[in-house]
Every structure is written in structure tokens, then in C-alpha cells.
Enzyme design. Structure first.
Site, PDB file in Angstrom:
ATOM      1  CG  HIS A 160       0.133  -0.403   2.304  1.00 47.79           C
ATOM      2  ND1 HIS A 160       0.929   0.514   2.858  1.00 47.79           N
ATOM      3  CD2 HIS A 160       0.638  -1.623   2.603  1.00 47.79           C
ATOM      4  CE1 HIS A 160       1.863  -0.114   3.526  1.00 47.79           C
ATOM      5  NE2 HIS A 160       1.706  -1.400   3.387  1.00 47.79           N
ATOM      6  CB  CYS A 161       4.200   2.026   1.014  1.00 52.39           C
ATOM      7  SG  CYS A 161       3.631   2.141   2.707  1.00 52.39           S
ATOM      8  CB  ILE A 162       6.560   1.127  -3.280  1.00 45.24           C
ATOM      9  CG1 ILE A 162       7.340   0.809  -2.002  1.00 45.24           C
ATOM     10  CG2 ILE A 162       7.491   1.589  -4.389  1.00 45.24           C
ATOM     11  CD1 ILE A 162       8.171   1.919  -1.432  1.00 45.24           C
TER      12      ILE A 162
ATOM     13  CB  ILE B 286      -0.379   3.911  -2.919  1.00 43.44           C
ATOM     14  CG1 ILE B 286      -1.181   2.749  -3.505  1.00 43.44           C
ATOM     15  CG2 ILE B 286      -1.300   4.978  -2.347  1.00 43.44           C
ATOM     16  CD1 ILE B 286      -2.080   2.046  -2.541  1.00 43.44           C
ATOM     17  CG  ASP B 287       3.023   6.032   0.084  1.00 43.19           C
ATOM     18  OD1 ASP B 287       1.820   5.711   0.121  1.00 43.19           O
ATOM     19  OD2 ASP B 287       3.857   5.634   0.901  1.00 43.19           O
TER      20      ASP B 287
END
Ligand SMILES: NC(=O)c1ccc[n+]([C@@H]2O[C@H](COP(=O)([O-])OP(=O)(O)OC[C@H]3O[C@@H](n4cnc5c(N)ncnc54)[C@H](O)[C@@H]3O)[C@@H](O)[C@H]2O)c1
Length: 443
Positions: free
Chosen positions: A283-285, A287-288
Site C-alpha cells: 500500500h506504499c510504494i 501508491i504514495d
């Protein structure tokens, strides 16, 4: 001798909170008990604070109160004694805020289908906090978000109370850097960046984290703290995009990209190895960086590196499926009707998190080509895909397949047995490094 001067009420508020934090008698609240919130709650409880976790999920609060952990990095044997000794409790009732001195907000920040930030979880949790907000509180947003969120979105909701930030209450942003499944770096020893709306807020945030975590890095504003996280993750996303493109180039030229990276990594300065793979997950790389590009678009700047890396990384599941198709063709088998066994479906090694996992795209693309797909993953017993549920097969079932594809290189897989049993293996992670066999096709 002059009389001691009375402390101004605002100063007294700060002083009281400081004293409570230093003596670890402040009551800590964590809103959102997921991969980020639960480990944070545990760390503060271990440091001696009384912690209340607030989550909308009754299932999660129930499990926490039963000392039954659902987060891989927190064994139940760590959580249960903290619950039994009254150091941690969980509730779905936001009126608990009335009793709290500090709150860390760790709710999800996904993207909408349009790649716009979905702020609804931050907004709804802050609305609830605002209903029970009181003077002398420290609130720290930890959810990854676009620069400006803390002051543009959260501050107005809390300031509606008529209280003044920096004197009546304190507000900070602190990016969460947890790396689930990493045995070396956990919440306690990952340096914690914190930036407040005012210098007094930053200092309160610094003091708070310093009670439980090994190193705190104060920065000058909430915007800097928000941007730190986006720089870190954008850096990773773009470098992975670059190395994925290099992998595609090497594939076309018949060069072993893994050998290239290992040799380049011997340079003692100016190079940091990144590795190609089946696509970005988590959910990080993935999306952010789009939080950043959304925000910068409003300022009239196109985030071109981000868009390009997003495009290249998005091609990787297709690239993997092409590899599988070519490998099967070379073995005289059409992909249609072939049995393909996917090893590992979580988005990375040794965890159970399926969010944005590239394995889902790989499986869907293979099924669309008419392949019959099964999978093994010790961390993911079942998986939902295009409206149906698949159940994991035992690792040994891969022996029946026409092609085995290593999508996630879990450390518990029996790689030696896999090579011995399988007819053909496409390895997207270099999990079979050093193993020489004509059966192996590498990314
Ligand atoms: N997981 C990671 O590795 C990681 C790393 C760095 C940053 N982050 C960021 O941290 C934030 C939290 O991520 P996570 O992985 O812990 O998410 P998660 O989905 O595991 O946990 C979030 C929790 O918040 C709860 N929640 C949702 N709405 C709520 C509300 N209104 N009030 C109270 N609780 C609510 C959910 O029920 C869930 O338990 C996200 O912004 C994420 O991008 C995550």
C-alpha cells in the site's frame, strides 16, 4: 525578593503535558490498529504507558482485548501480557478520547480509482476525535499523505474547538516507516521523523516519541515531515522502475540482469542496488508517489519521473507473463490449457499482505490466456480474485504443473525440492541464485 510569576495558562497546559509524558503517566491513544498502529501501541505499552487503541473494526478490537495478535511482527506472546497487565486495551468507542492525552492517527490512506488521494479515513477519524477533543492534547498524524494535509485538513477540524495550536493543544505529522517482516528494523529502532505546526508542537512530538523509540529526528514543519515520506517512497519507486526497465533491456539483449546488478553493487560509493521483479505491491510504494503527483499537479508541476516509473512498473506483470508464455512455447506447450503453479502471492517475502500484490495481475493475465492456475503461499491460505476464491495448494503440488513461477520468494519455500520436482521454473525474484539448471528461466 520578588514573588514567583504565575505561569500563563497556555504555558501551564504545555508544562502539564510535558510532565505527564516524561513520567509516562500520559494516556496514549492510537487510532487505527493495523500494521502501523498495533506495533506502535505495543511499543508505548512496553515503555510503561497506558495505551488505548481505537479502531472501527470490532473484530480487531476484540482480538486485541483477547491478546490475540493479527499483525505478523507482533507475536501474541508479546501482546497478551500487555493486555493482561492493563497496559493495552482496545475499543471502537471514540468517547475514550476524553480520557486521553495523546493520539497517533494510523488510519489507511488509499488512492481512489482515479489515483486521487482518498482522505475519507483521516477525515472521519478526525471528526470523531474533534467531538471529544480537549485542551492539553498532542495529536500526531502518521498516515502517509500529501504535503499540507496536517495543516490544511486536520488542523481546521481540531481548531474548530476555539483552542490555539501550539499552546492549548499540539499537532504534528510523523511519517510511518515500518517495514513489515523486517527482522532487523522494527518500530522501536527505525528513526522517527516528526514535524509540528509550531516549534512547541515539534518539541512535544519529539519528547513523546523519545520515551519509547530509540531515535527521534525533529524537522521544521509538518510539511517537511510529510514530504520526507514521499521522497523516501518515490525514490524507491523510481529506482525500481529504472531497474525494471534495465531488466527488460537485458532480457531483449540476452544479458543476465541479476549478474549486472551484483557486479555494479561492488562499487563502494555512488550506487545502491535495486532489484527487478513482477511489479510493485503493497500500500506504499505503488501508491504514495501519486499523493505527491496529485498535489504538485495543483501547483502546476507535472511529476514526470513518477508517471513514467508508474507506467514501467505497471508493465512488469505483463512482462512476466510473456516470459512464461515464451518459456512454455520453447518447451513445446501452448499457454492455453497449461497448468501453472504460482509460488508466493503476498506482495513481498515472508508477510501475509496481499494489498496491490502483482501476483493478482499475473494470475489474471494467465487465466485470460487460458492457463489453469494454482498457487502456494504459507502466509495466504485463500485469495479472492475476480469474484472467486482460490485456496492455496501444498508446495509439492507444483510438481504437477507445466510451469512453476516464483512470484514471491518466501524464505520457507523448499527451493531445492522445487528445482528437483519441477519441469520448468520462471524465477522473477532470483530466488534460485547460484542454481544452474536448464529448467530455470530468470527475469
Ligand atoms: N503497513 C505499512 O507497512 C506502512 C508503512 C508505512 C506507512 N504506512 C501508512 O500507515 C497508514 C496505516 O497503514 P496500515 O498498513 O497500518 O493500514 P491497515 O489497514 O493495516 O490499518 C488501518 C486500521 O485503521 C482502521 N480504521 C479505518 N478507518 C478508521 C477510522 N475512521 N477510525 C478508526 N480506525 C479506522 C482499520 O480498521 C484498520 O484496522 C497508511 O497511511 C499507510 O500508507 C503503512
Amino acid at each position: 525578593m520578588s514573588e514567583p510569576q504565575p505561569i500563563a495558562p497556555a504555558r501551564a497546559t504545555a508544562q502539564m503535558l510535558e510532565e505527564k509524558i516524561r513520567s509516562r503517566t500520559s494516556r496514549v491513544g492510537v487510532v487505527g490498529l493495523g500494521y502501523v498502529g498495533l506495533p506502535l501501541a505495543v511499543e508505548f505499552a512496553k515503555a510503561g504507558f497506558e495505551v488505548t487503541g481505537i479502531d472501527v473494526s470490532e473484530r480487531k478490537t476484540g482480538r486485541v482485548n483477547a491478546g490475540d495478535s493479527y499483525v505478523g511482527d507482533i507475536p501474541s506472546s508479546t501482546l497478551a501480557p500487555l493486555v493482561e497487565s492493563g497496559k493495552i486495551r482496545a475499543t471502537t468507542d471514540f468517547s475514550a478520547v476524553l480520557e486521553l492525552d495523546t493520539i497517533n492517527i494510523c488510519v489507511p490512506t488509499p488512492l481512489r480509482k482515479t489515483k486521487d488521494p482518498d482522505m475519507s479515513f483521516i477525515v472521519s477519524s478526525c471528526q470523531e476525535i474533534a467531538r471529544h477533543f480537549h485542551a492539553g492534547m498532542l495529536v500526531i498524524l502518521e498516515s502517509t499523505t500529501y504535503p499540507g494535509t496536517t495543516e490544511e485538513l486536520v488542523l481546521p477540524m481540531l481548531a474548530k474547538s476555539g483552542m490555539q495550536v501550539g499552546s492549548d493543544f499540539f499537532l504534528c505529522f510523523s511519517p510511518e516507516r515500518v517495514d513489515p517482516g523486517n527482522p532487523l528494523y522494527q518500530t522501536v529502532n527505525i528513526p522517527k521523523v516528526v514535524g509540528g505546526c509550531t516549534p512547541a508542537c515539534t518539541e512535544m512530538g519529539r519528547l513523546f516519541y523519545a520515551q519509547a523509540l530509540e531515535r527521534v529526528v525533529p524537522v521544521g514543519s509538518t510539511q517537511v515531515a510529510e514530504m520526507v515520506k514521499l521522497l523516501e517512497n518515490t525514490f524507491r519507486m523510481i529506482n525500481i522502475g529504472l531497474v525494471n526497465e534495465i531488466a527488460m533491456m537485458c532480457g531483449r539483449m540476452g544479458i543476465d540482469v541479476w549478474e549486472v546488478i551484483d557486479a555494479a553493487a561492488t562499487k563502494p560509493f555512488g550506487f545502491m542496488p535495486f532489484y527487478p521483479g513482477p511489479g510493485l505491491g503493497g500500500h506504499c510504494i505503488p501508491i504514495d508517489p501519486f499523493y505527491l503527483s496529485w498535489k504538485t499537479k495543483q501547483a502546476g508541476i507535472e511529476a514526470r519521473f513518477i508517471e513514467l516509473a508508474g507506467y514501467i512498473n505497471g508493465q512488469m506483470p505483463r512482462f512476466v507473463v510473456d516470459k512464461i508464455q515464451n518459456a512454455l512455447n520453447d518447451a513445446g506447450k501452448p499457454v492455453k490449457g497449461s497448468r501453472i503453479h504460482v509460488m508466493g502471492v503476498a506482495y513481498k517475502r515472508d508477510i501475509d499482505d496481499m494489498r496491490e500484490s502483482p501476483a493478482l495481475d499475473v494470475i489474471l493475465l494467465l487465466e485470460r490466456l487460458g492457463a489453469v492456475v494454482a498457487y502456494s503461499d504459507p502466509h495466504v491460505p485463500t485469495l479472492k480474485l475476480a469474484g472467486k476464491e482460490l485456496a492455496a495448494s501444498p508446495e509439492e503440488a507444483a510438481a504437477e504443473a507445466d510451469c512453476v513461477v516464483i512470484v514471491t520468494d518466501h524464505s520457507t519455500f523448499d527451493y531445492r525440492g522445487m528445482v528437483a520436482r519441477s519441469r520448468l521454473i520462471v524465477d522473477t525474484r532470483n530466488a534460485l541464485k547460484g542454481v544452474e539448471s536448464k529448467k530455470i528461466v530468470r527475469l
